[in-house]
Design an enzyme around this catalytic site. Structure first.
Site, PDB file in Angstrom:
ATOM      1  N   GLU A 178       0.825  -1.212   0.000  1.00  0.00           N
ATOM      2  CA  GLU A 178       0.000   0.000   0.000  1.00  0.00           C
ATOM      3  C   GLU A 178       0.858   1.261   0.000  1.00  0.00           C
ATOM      4  O   GLU A 178       0.890   2.002   0.976  1.00  0.00           O
ATOM      5  CB  GLU A 178      -0.928  -0.020   1.223  1.00  0.00           C
ATOM      6  CG  GLU A 178      -1.958  -1.125   1.173  1.00  0.00           C
ATOM      7  CD  GLU A 178      -2.142  -1.807   2.532  1.00  0.00           C
ATOM      8  OE1 GLU A 178      -1.746  -1.224   3.553  1.00  0.00           O
ATOM      9  OE2 GLU A 178      -2.652  -2.935   2.554  1.00  0.00           O
ATOM     10  N   PRO A 179       1.580   1.519  -1.085  1.00  0.00           N
ATOM     11  CA  PRO A 179       2.386   2.747  -1.142  1.00  0.00           C
ATOM     12  C   PRO A 179       1.520   3.975  -1.366  1.00  0.00           C
ATOM     13  O   PRO A 179       0.491   3.921  -2.041  1.00  0.00           O
ATOM     14  CB  PRO A 179       3.301   2.499  -2.347  1.00  0.00           C
ATOM     15  CG  PRO A 179       2.497   1.598  -3.241  1.00  0.00           C
ATOM     16  CD  PRO A 179       1.677   0.731  -2.323  1.00  0.00           C
ATOM     17  N   GLY A 180       1.930   5.082  -0.798  1.00  0.00           N
ATOM     18  CA  GLY A 180       1.220   6.346  -1.007  1.00  0.00           C
ATOM     19  C   GLY A 180       2.180   7.453  -1.381  1.00  0.00           C
ATOM     20  O   GLY A 180       2.319   7.831  -2.545  1.00  0.00           O
ATOM     21  N   ARG A 181       2.904   7.960  -0.383  1.00  0.00           N
ATOM     22  CA  ARG A 181       3.837   9.071  -0.591  1.00  0.00           C
ATOM     23  C   ARG A 181       4.811   8.798  -1.740  1.00  0.00           C
ATOM     24  O   ARG A 181       5.106   9.672  -2.544  1.00  0.00           O
ATOM     25  CB  ARG A 181       4.614   9.300   0.707  1.00  0.00           C
ATOM     26  CG  ARG A 181       5.569  10.472   0.673  1.00  0.00           C
ATOM     27  CD  ARG A 181       6.552  10.416   1.845  1.00  0.00           C
ATOM     28  NE  ARG A 181       5.913  10.119   3.100  1.00  0.00           N
ATOM     29  CZ  ARG A 181       5.485  11.043   3.967  1.00  0.00           C
ATOM     30  NH1 ARG A 181       5.653  12.315   3.686  1.00  0.00           N
ATOM     31  NH2 ARG A 181       4.919  10.690   5.104  1.00  0.00           N
ATOM     32  N   ARG A 235       2.425  20.251   6.367  1.00  0.00           N
ATOM     33  CA  ARG A 235       3.498  19.384   6.857  1.00  0.00           C
ATOM     34  C   ARG A 235       4.561  20.130   7.689  1.00  0.00           C
ATOM     35  O   ARG A 235       4.971  19.631   8.742  1.00  0.00           O
ATOM     36  CB  ARG A 235       4.169  18.635   5.703  1.00  0.00           C
ATOM     37  CG  ARG A 235       3.231  17.659   4.990  1.00  0.00           C
ATOM     38  CD  ARG A 235       3.978  16.790   3.983  1.00  0.00           C
ATOM     39  NE  ARG A 235       4.882  15.875   4.645  1.00  0.00           N
ATOM     40  CZ  ARG A 235       6.200  16.016   4.678  1.00  0.00           C
ATOM     41  NH1 ARG A 235       6.791  17.053   4.073  1.00  0.00           N
ATOM     42  NH2 ARG A 235       6.959  15.132   5.298  1.00  0.00           N
ATOM     43  N   TYR A 242       4.902  18.614  11.314  1.00  0.00           N
ATOM     44  CA  TYR A 242       6.034  17.706  11.515  1.00  0.00           C
ATOM     45  C   TYR A 242       7.382  18.400  11.491  1.00  0.00           C
ATOM     46  O   TYR A 242       8.406  17.724  11.498  1.00  0.00           O
ATOM     47  CB  TYR A 242       6.082  16.643  10.398  1.00  0.00           C
ATOM     48  CG  TYR A 242       4.822  15.909  10.084  1.00  0.00           C
ATOM     49  CD1 TYR A 242       4.062  15.320  11.086  1.00  0.00           C
ATOM     50  CD2 TYR A 242       4.401  15.759   8.779  1.00  0.00           C
ATOM     51  CE1 TYR A 242       2.910  14.617  10.783  1.00  0.00           C
ATOM     52  CE2 TYR A 242       3.255  15.053   8.455  1.00  0.00           C
ATOM     53  CZ  TYR A 242       2.509  14.493   9.472  1.00  0.00           C
ATOM     54  OH  TYR A 242       1.367  13.797   9.170  1.00  0.00           O
ATOM     55  N   CYS A 268      -2.723  33.515  10.739  1.00  0.00           N
ATOM     56  CA  CYS A 268      -2.397  34.147  12.019  1.00  0.00           C
ATOM     57  C   CYS A 268      -1.970  33.118  13.059  1.00  0.00           C
ATOM     58  O   CYS A 268      -2.651  32.886  14.071  1.00  0.00           O
ATOM     59  CB  CYS A 268      -3.583  34.962  12.508  1.00  0.00           C
ATOM     60  SG  CYS A 268      -3.879  36.414  11.485  1.00  0.00           S
ATOM     61  N   GLU A 269      -0.857  32.478  12.797  1.00  0.00           N
ATOM     62  CA  GLU A 269      -0.221  31.527  13.702  1.00  0.00           C
ATOM     63  C   GLU A 269       1.289  31.643  13.514  1.00  0.00           C
ATOM     64  O   GLU A 269       1.772  31.721  12.381  1.00  0.00           O
ATOM     65  CB  GLU A 269      -0.628  30.075  13.372  1.00  0.00           C
ATOM     66  CG  GLU A 269      -2.095  29.762  13.506  1.00  0.00           C
ATOM     67  CD  GLU A 269      -2.523  29.521  14.949  1.00  0.00           C
ATOM     68  OE1 GLU A 269      -1.628  29.422  15.825  1.00  0.00           O
ATOM     69  OE2 GLU A 269      -3.733  29.452  15.193  1.00  0.00           O
ATOM     70  N   TYR A 300       0.290  14.456   1.145  1.00  0.00           N
ATOM     71  CA  TYR A 300      -0.039  14.986   2.461  1.00  0.00           C
ATOM     72  C   TYR A 300       0.012  16.510   2.496  1.00  0.00           C
ATOM     73  O   TYR A 300       0.388  17.104   3.500  1.00  0.00           O
ATOM     74  CB  TYR A 300       0.875  14.377   3.536  1.00  0.00           C
ATOM     75  CG  TYR A 300       0.736  12.885   3.596  1.00  0.00           C
ATOM     76  CD1 TYR A 300      -0.421  12.302   4.101  1.00  0.00           C
ATOM     77  CD2 TYR A 300       1.740  12.050   3.098  1.00  0.00           C
ATOM     78  CE1 TYR A 300      -0.570  10.920   4.118  1.00  0.00           C
ATOM     79  CE2 TYR A 300       1.594  10.670   3.125  1.00  0.00           C
ATOM     80  CZ  TYR A 300       0.437  10.113   3.632  1.00  0.00           C
ATOM     81  OH  TYR A 300       0.286   8.749   3.637  1.00  0.00           O
TER      82      TYR A 300
END
Length: 432
Positions: free
Chosen positions: A288-291, A327, A331, A361-362, A389
């Site tokens: 099940e590859p994604g990235r 991301r 992370y 505004c963060e 992602y």
């Protein structure tokens, strides 16, 4: 005049690369797309996706293997369609993802349903369309799925996700194979869980599943996990419960910043050699590859709004933000950021060190820190490795509409998602 800077070895090459003074996706100039569609803008290369898929297919030549794209990485319909037309199955983790992948033309029999919190409604939905397998993540889930299947007069095909307690050596938020993670059934509890599943009339045991994390750049964790899973297969089958397929999950990393993960075919050459040595070489396998299929196939284009010098930091303020590219905020992830049309001069000699930040505004709204760039307001930057992602995790925070998306196929650029307006973000709300 100094020469134009044209960075080499960009993630995504050769499908995302400079041609002269223009950053291209396949045969399309990104500057043209930014001008026509505005920014922020996600652009994907179809050829890059299919090239990544081909590496897996090459690695599995002559084997009984089903590649199921982990669509949480990027669930845009046109991206799903690319993989469906290439013969892929799909790994889903919600009823919404299941509905989305079916809308893209997927074969339900090639769909896996994973996730720790499946609801009764989602189970019913998946059973009614006839998915290939449920990857069950707890003994409690076995009982609920059995009940739902019996109510429908069906038998649910199940594979139990086993937690092998293997450290994938990745970010803690994307590690999934350790005892402290919420995923899967503990290795030492697996045999008991399989015996329980085998006695439930609404279930049919068809496989075993393992997934240890994401953005894995080493081979050893995969080899360790395979050993532990194959040990379990032997124990389970010795107990009289046949295992039709073995699912080794996904998680292979990509190059974000000089990362050197193994190529998919090279990785699977090692894993298949171990599978053969253990006597399971003819067993059907699933992954099940994604990235690794979409990450380096995408870029996010963003316009420089303001340059803000400071005593401690210089800020390059752009129109993309943490709601578009979550991301870095989530992370502390690194994305290479390069100019779409580099200015004359040497970035190292003449550029300025900037933190690249968005309008949200963060204080956590940053896309890159300490980047040497030669830019002016109005320039367009490309955030690389943005195919996975990013859009799938995008939000409407600060009532910001989600970006438009483009799929490039050779010299053709197809608009595959319209930009959201402010109205779109509150169209389903009601005043009282």
């Amino acid at each position: 005049m100094n020469a134009i800077v044209t960075p080499t070895n960009l993630p995504g090459q050769p499908h995302i690369a400079y041609l002269g003074d223009q950053l291209m996706v396949e045969g399309v100039r990104l500057s043209d797309l930014a001008r026509e569609h505005g920014t922020p803008l996600f652009v994907y290369s179809k050829a890059a996706m299919l090239s990544a898929l081909t590496a897996y297919q090459r690695g599995f030549a002559g084997r009984q293997a089903q590649i199921c794209y982990a669509m949480k990485a990027n669930s845009t319909l046109a991206v799903l369609q690319v993989f469906a037309q290439a013969g892929c199955g799909f790994d889903t983790v919600s009823g919404g993802e299941l509905a989305r992948v079916l809308a893209a033309g997927a074969d339900p029999a090639k769909v896996i349903f994973s996730g720790v919190g499946k609801t009764r409604h989602e189970m019913k939905q998946a059973l009614q369309v006839g998915i290939g397998c449920f990857n069950v993540e707890s003994e409690a889930e076995l009982d609920v799925l059995n009940d739902v299947a019996l109510q429908l007069g069906k038998q649910a095909p199940v594979s139990l996700r086993v937690n092998p307690n293997v450290d994938a050596k990745t970010h803690p938020y994307i590690s999934t194979g350790l005892k402290g993670n919420k995923f899967g059934i503990a290795h030492e509890d697996a045999l008991r869980a399989y015996r329980h599943a085998a006695h439930l009339p609404g279930l049919k045991v068809v496989g075993i599943d393992c997934h240890i994390g994401s953005q894995i750049t080493e081979t050893t964790p995969y080899l360790d996990a395979m050993d532990r899973v194959l040990d379990l297969v032997g124990e389970i089958e010795a107990a009289g419960i046949p295992i039709a397929h073995i699912d080794f999950g996904g998680g292979l990393g990509i190059n974000y910043n000089g990362d050197t993960p193994p190529e998919a075919d090279a990785l699977w050459a090692q894993l298949l050699a171990k599978l053969d040595a253990r006597g399971y070489g003819q067993r059907p396998i699933m992954i099940e590859p994604g990235r690794s299929l979409v990450g380096n196939a995408g870029v996010c284009l963003t316009e420089v709004l303001y340059l803000k010098p400071g005593e401690q930091k210089n800020f390059c303020i752009v129109d993309a933000a943490m709601n578009d590219l979550p991301r870095p905020a989530m992370y502390q992830a690194f994305h290479q950021i390069v100019p779409v049309t580099p200015r004359a001069g040497s970035a190292n000699a003449d550029g300025t060190l900037y933190d690249i930040v968005g309008p949200v505004c963060e204080s956590g709204d940053w896309l890159g820190r300490d980047r040497q760039l030669l830019v002016q307001a109005g320039d367009t930057l490309a955030v690389l490795s943005a195919g996975a992602y990013c859009m799938s995790m995008a939000s409407n925070y600060n009532t910001r509409g989600r970006a438009a998306e483009i799929l490039v196929d050779g010299t053709q650029a197809h608009l595959i998602r319209q930009r959201e307006s402010a109205f779109d973000t509150f169209a389903l709300e009601q005043l009282v």
